[in-house]
Design an enzyme around this catalytic site. Structure first.
Site, PDB file in Angstrom:
ATOM      1  N   THR A   1       0.684  -1.080   0.183  1.00  0.00           N
ATOM      2  CA  THR A   1       0.117  -0.013  -0.262  1.00  0.00           C
ATOM      3  C   THR A   1       0.723   1.608   0.175  1.00  0.00           C
ATOM      4  O   THR A   1       2.101   1.258   0.462  1.00  0.00           O
ATOM      5  CB  THR A   1      -1.037  -0.222   0.840  1.00  0.00           C
TER       6      THR A   1
ATOM      7  N   VAL B   1     -13.764  -3.712   2.786  1.00  0.00           N
ATOM      8  CA  VAL B   1     -12.461  -2.128   2.736  1.00  0.00           C
ATOM      9  C   VAL B   1     -11.943  -2.550   3.426  1.00  0.00           C
ATOM     10  O   VAL B   1     -12.520  -2.856   4.843  1.00  0.00           O
ATOM     11  CB  VAL B   1     -14.537  -1.451   2.553  1.00  0.00           C
TER      12      VAL B   1
ATOM     13  N   THR C   1      -0.304   2.112   7.310  1.00  0.00           N
ATOM     14  CA  THR C   1      -0.382   0.150   6.384  1.00  0.00           C
ATOM     15  C   THR C   1      -0.456  -0.704   7.185  1.00  0.00           C
ATOM     16  O   THR C   1      -0.122  -0.619   8.349  1.00  0.00           O
ATOM     17  CB  THR C   1       0.490   0.500   5.698  1.00  0.00           C
TER      18      THR C   1
HETATM   19  N1  ASP Z   1      -4.229  -1.298   5.323  1.00  0.00           N
HETATM   20  C1  ASP Z   1      -4.888  -1.837   3.905  1.00  0.00           C
HETATM   21  C2  ASP Z   1      -6.137  -3.197   3.755  1.00  0.00           C
HETATM   22  O1  ASP Z   1      -5.949  -3.317   4.884  1.00  0.00           O
HETATM   23  C3  ASP Z   1      -3.739  -3.209   2.912  1.00  0.00           C
HETATM   24  C4  ASP Z   1      -1.844  -2.401   3.385  1.00  0.00           C
HETATM   25  O2  ASP Z   1      -1.506  -1.779   4.072  1.00  0.00           O
HETATM   26  O3  ASP Z   1      -1.241  -3.499   3.104  1.00  0.00           O
HETATM   27  O4  ASP Z   1      -6.513  -2.834   2.641  1.00  0.00           O
END
Ligand code: ASP
Length: 281
Positions: free
Chosen positions: A150, A179, A201
């Site tokens: 992300t 989501v 993230t």
């Molecule tokens: N936070 C993001 C989600 O859970 C994924 C990520 O940050 O890698 O959709």
């Protein structure tokens, strides 16, 4: 006046990734946004631009090259917010090349904060944002991002305004319609001109429970950014059994970085140099 722009390339394992290439692209994203800030442009424009640079690179799990859900589709989420609590976000979109710019349009051209799925795509088309065939967002095998890449950015501009942007394809193999934290204010990102801005993230389910970025920004009332980021992460880990990381910026441009995953690439301005690291030292 201090300017600052911090980007991250996702908390995760980075087992198969080219660390040098990831850091180089993160530095480029900072350079692009910083050039705008130096021209007097807003933190909001800077975080949008930096995020677009990363969305366009299949090394990252955002925009082109997003990870696929259980049905083999790209479904992306994004959020943009400024320090005056203006918010725009989209979730579960599959036909937009740069979800962060669609989120910006939601902020500026609707009375709403979050549009999802087909309604968000219809709004994009109405706004003149081209809809692309969903397959064109899938990177060829070997070029796509791995888990947890992300992207996000926080910035401080010459007028003292802060902003945050977040963009993601979510977690690999997620159920269609899932989501995560990224498009949710206070979870994936939060900005408050009185305090600072944060971008999260990692596994979204834990970040949502912890309200990680609202928590981190609020901790700036009593702590410096590094201590506040670590304290927020400790709560994510201990109380909510979460996994991830965050970048945090205060109104003076000081930066905090914390993660409990093996890696989280970050780039930011230190003095007059753009520095990058793949993990916290
Ligand atoms: N936070 C993001 C989600 O859970 C994924 C990520 O940050 O890698 O959709």
């Amino acid at each position: 006046m201090t300017l600052q722009l911090v980007v991250h390339g996702g908390a995760g394992l980075m087992a198969t990734r080219n660390h040098e290439a990831v850091m180089a692209r993160c530095r480029e994203a900072v350079a692009a946004g910083l050039a705008r800030l130096r021209e007097g442009d807003s933190a909001l424009n800077a975080v949008e631009l930096a995020t677009r640079v990363l969305e366009d690179d299949p090394l990252f799990n955002a925009g082109y090259g997003s990870t696929l859900n259980r049905d083999g589709q790209v479904q992306m989420d994004a959020l943009i917010m400024d320090g005056n609590f203006r918010i725009g976000a989209v979730a579960a979109v599959s036909r937009v090349k740069n979800p962060i710019s669609l989120a910006r349009r939601v902020m500026e051209a609707t009375p709403h904060h979050l549009l999802v799925a087909e309604g968000a795509e219809r709004f994009a088309a109405e706004q003149g944002i081209p809809l692309v065939p969903p397959e064109t967002l899938i990177a060829p095998p070997g070029a796509e991002s791995a888990d947890g890449d992300t992207v996000g950015a926080v910035a401080l501009d010459a007028l003292g305004n802060v902003a945050v942007a977040v963009s993601t394809g979510g977690v690999r193999g997620k159920l269609a319609g899932r989501v995560g934290d990224s498009p949710l204010p206070g979870a994936g990102g939060w900005a408050d001109n009185a305090l600072g801005a944060a971008c999260a993230t990692g596994l979204g389910e834990g970040i949502i429970r912890a309200l990680l970025t609202f928590r981190a920004v609020t901790l700036l009332e009593e702590r410096a950014p590094q201590a506040a980021a670590q304290a927020a992460l400790a709560i994510l880990e201990q109380k909510f059994k979460g996994e991830g990381g965050l970048i945090l910026l205060d109104r003076r441009g000081a930066v905090g970085v914390a993660h409990n995953t093996p890696f989280m690439p970050v780039a930011w301005l230190q003095g007059d140099q753009i520095v990058a690291q793949v993990r916290q030292s």
